[in-house]
Design a protein around this motif. Structure first.
Motif, short mmCIF file in Angstrom:
data_model
loop_
_atom_site.label_atom_id
_atom_site.label_comp_id
_atom_site.label_asym_id
_atom_site.label_seq_id
_atom_site.Cartn_x
_atom_site.Cartn_y
_atom_site.Cartn_z
N ASP A 338 -33.59 -13.32 16.21
CA ASP A 338 -34.09 -14.30 17.18
C ASP A 338 -33.05 -15.40 17.45
N ALA A 339 -31.78 -15.05 17.29
CA ALA A 339 -30.72 -16.05 17.50
C ALA A 339 -30.54 -16.36 18.98
N LEU A 340 -30.28 -17.63 19.25
CA LEU A 340 -30.00 -18.06 20.62
C LEU A 340 -28.54 -18.52 20.66
N LYS A 341 -28.24 -19.62 19.97
CA LYS A 341 -26.86 -20.03 19.80
C LYS A 341 -26.64 -20.30 18.32
N VAL A 342 -25.53 -19.81 17.79
CA VAL A 342 -25.18 -20.07 16.40
C VAL A 342 -24.11 -21.16 16.39
N VAL A 343 -24.29 -22.15 15.55
CA VAL A 343 -23.33 -23.25 15.49
C VAL A 343 -22.40 -23.00 14.31
N LEU A 344 -21.09 -23.06 14.57
CA LEU A 344 -20.07 -22.87 13.53
C LEU A 344 -19.52 -24.24 13.17
N GLU A 345 -19.69 -24.63 11.90
CA GLU A 345 -19.31 -25.98 11.50
C GLU A 345 -18.00 -25.96 10.72
#
Ligand SMILES: NC(=O)c1ccc[n+]([C@@H]2O[C@H](COP(=O)([O-])OP(=O)(O)OC[C@H]3O[C@@H](n4cnc5c(N)ncnc54)[C@H](O)[C@@H]3O)[C@@H](O)[C@H]2O)c1
Ligand SMILES: [Zn+2]
Ligand SMILES: [Zn+2]
Length: 364
Positions: A338-345
């Motif tokens: 159910d991913a929409l946008k994944v944030v890479l920190e």
């Protein structure tokens, strides 16, 4: 430094590569604090974008901190926090002067993570820094502005503005992926009377309702055209936005609009679609296409600053930049994650987030 490198169709890895440096005097080198993955990166990985050559660092959306500037950069200095647009702009050519940066003739356009190394990396060289980087106002978090790099301006410019959405309009949006959902968010800035979201996945339609869609249609189960006609007294929607990129969905969009209506195509098409002029010729319709210019970043940034637009709802998963490989697996398997946008920190952001979590735990 470490970066996500494309190695040909189906092949990617998290590699050690050379640190980027200043090549042209208008370049900046940016430390990547926050980045993300786009559906287009998956297209590249499928081998659909042949001009992207093996060895290229992927990624075209990021927030970072300027580390170094070339001698020709006049408006930025080391330490500035910046949003890196997916579109670079030479700022001097005929199209840049018309703010049509995607069509830049001076070496800009969509180059990052496409023709040159991109932003899923610890550092990146960003060409034409003065005209392609945007200072982030104090008080705004990376995550609040990150989606201004691509999906928000794409949905707003190529969808909502090209489709000339206006007060009272009925807007049908075909496709409720990140782009279609960003269209649901930004269409509301123009006060339509009704937003209808159409998708095959109920999970995406649920989000569309959360983001402000009034009506949702699962066109795997329902006749979308019949439903839209029912909602509009048999006339059709004022505007249909195509946010999938298939022949069927483009053709559906042209069937959803009223006489005099507008279809704004956002989807990237790999196959020819039929333009049914035999039915459309007499209906006074307008059909537009476009690649995002990101010319509306300053405008959208102001709306975020004033609390009138909140793109953080798009972020469903967070990973350390060093876990970009896992983030790709999660993003590519949206049907089950159910991913929409994944944030890479990056490490600076991850440290602050870890600190926040620790103090929250201590307090709670
Ligand atoms: N023009 C531009 O500048 C620009 C910029 C970025 C992305 N894009 C394109 O926009 C499109 C959407 O991007 P995204 O990241 O949201 O893609 P995505 O693949 O994540 O989402 C597409 C959505 O369409 C739905 N869908 C598939 N077939 C459907 C059908 N028959 N009817 C209804 N819905 C259907 C899927 O369930 C999914 O939710 C892509 O083609 C992308 O390449 C264009
Ligand atoms: Zn993109
Ligand atoms: Zn230019």
């Amino acid at each position: 430094m470490k970066a996500l490198v494309y190695h040909g169709a189906g092949e990617r890895s998290w590699d050690s590569v050379d640190d980027p440096g200043i090549v042209d005097p208008t370049d900046a080198v940016v430390r990547i604090d926050t980045s993300t993955i786009c559906g287009t990166d998956l297209h590249i990985l499928k081998g659909d974008v042949p001009e992207t050559t093996p060895g290229t660092v992927l990624g075209h959306e990021a927030v970072g901190t300027v580390e170094q500037v070339g001698a020709g950069v006049t408006t930025l200095q080391p330490g500035d926090r910046v949003l890196v647009s997916c579109i670079s702009a030479c700022g001097r050519c005929r199209f840049c002067k018309e703010r049509a940066y995607s069509q830049c003739l001076g070496g800009g356009g969509w180059i990052l993570g496409h023709l040159i190394d991109g932003l899923q990396a610890e550092y990146a060289r960003t060409p034409f820094a003065d005209s392609s980087l945007h200072k982030v106002p104090e008080g705004l978090s990376d995550e609040q502005v990150l989606f201004l790099a691509d999906i928000l301006p794409t949905a707003f410019e190529v969808g909502v503005l090209n489709g000339m959405v206006g007060p009272g309009d009925v807007v049908a949006i075909v496709g409720a992926g990140p782009i279609g959902l960003a269209a649901v968010l930004t269409a509301q800035l123009l006060t339509p009377s009704q937003i209808v979201a159409i998708d095959l996945a109920d999970s995406r339609l649920r989000r569309a309702r959360q983001f402000g869609a009034d009506t949702t249609i699962n066109d795997g189960r329902e006749d979308a055209r019949a439903r839209v006609m029912e909602l509009t007294d048999g006339l059709g929607a004022d505007v249909a936005l195509e946010a999938v990129g298939t022949p069927q969905t483009f053709e559906l969009a042209t069937e959803l609009i009223r006489p005099g209506g507008r279809v704004a195509n956002i989807g990237v098409h790999g196959h020819p679609a039929t333009l049914h002029l035999e039915t459309l010729w007499s209906r006074n319709v307008t059909i537009t296409t476009g690649l995002v210019d990101t010319s509306t970043i300053p405008q959208l940034m102001k709306l975020i600053e004033q609390g009138r637009l909140d793109p953080t709802v798009m972020a469903t998963h967070r990973f350390a930049l060093g876990d970009t490989m896992t983030a790709y697996d999660t993003f590519a398997d949206a049907a089950s994650t159910d991913a929409l946008k994944v944030v890479l920190e990056g490490s600076a952001v991850a440290a602050v987030a870890a600190g926040d979590r620790a103090s929250a735990t201590a307090a709670g």
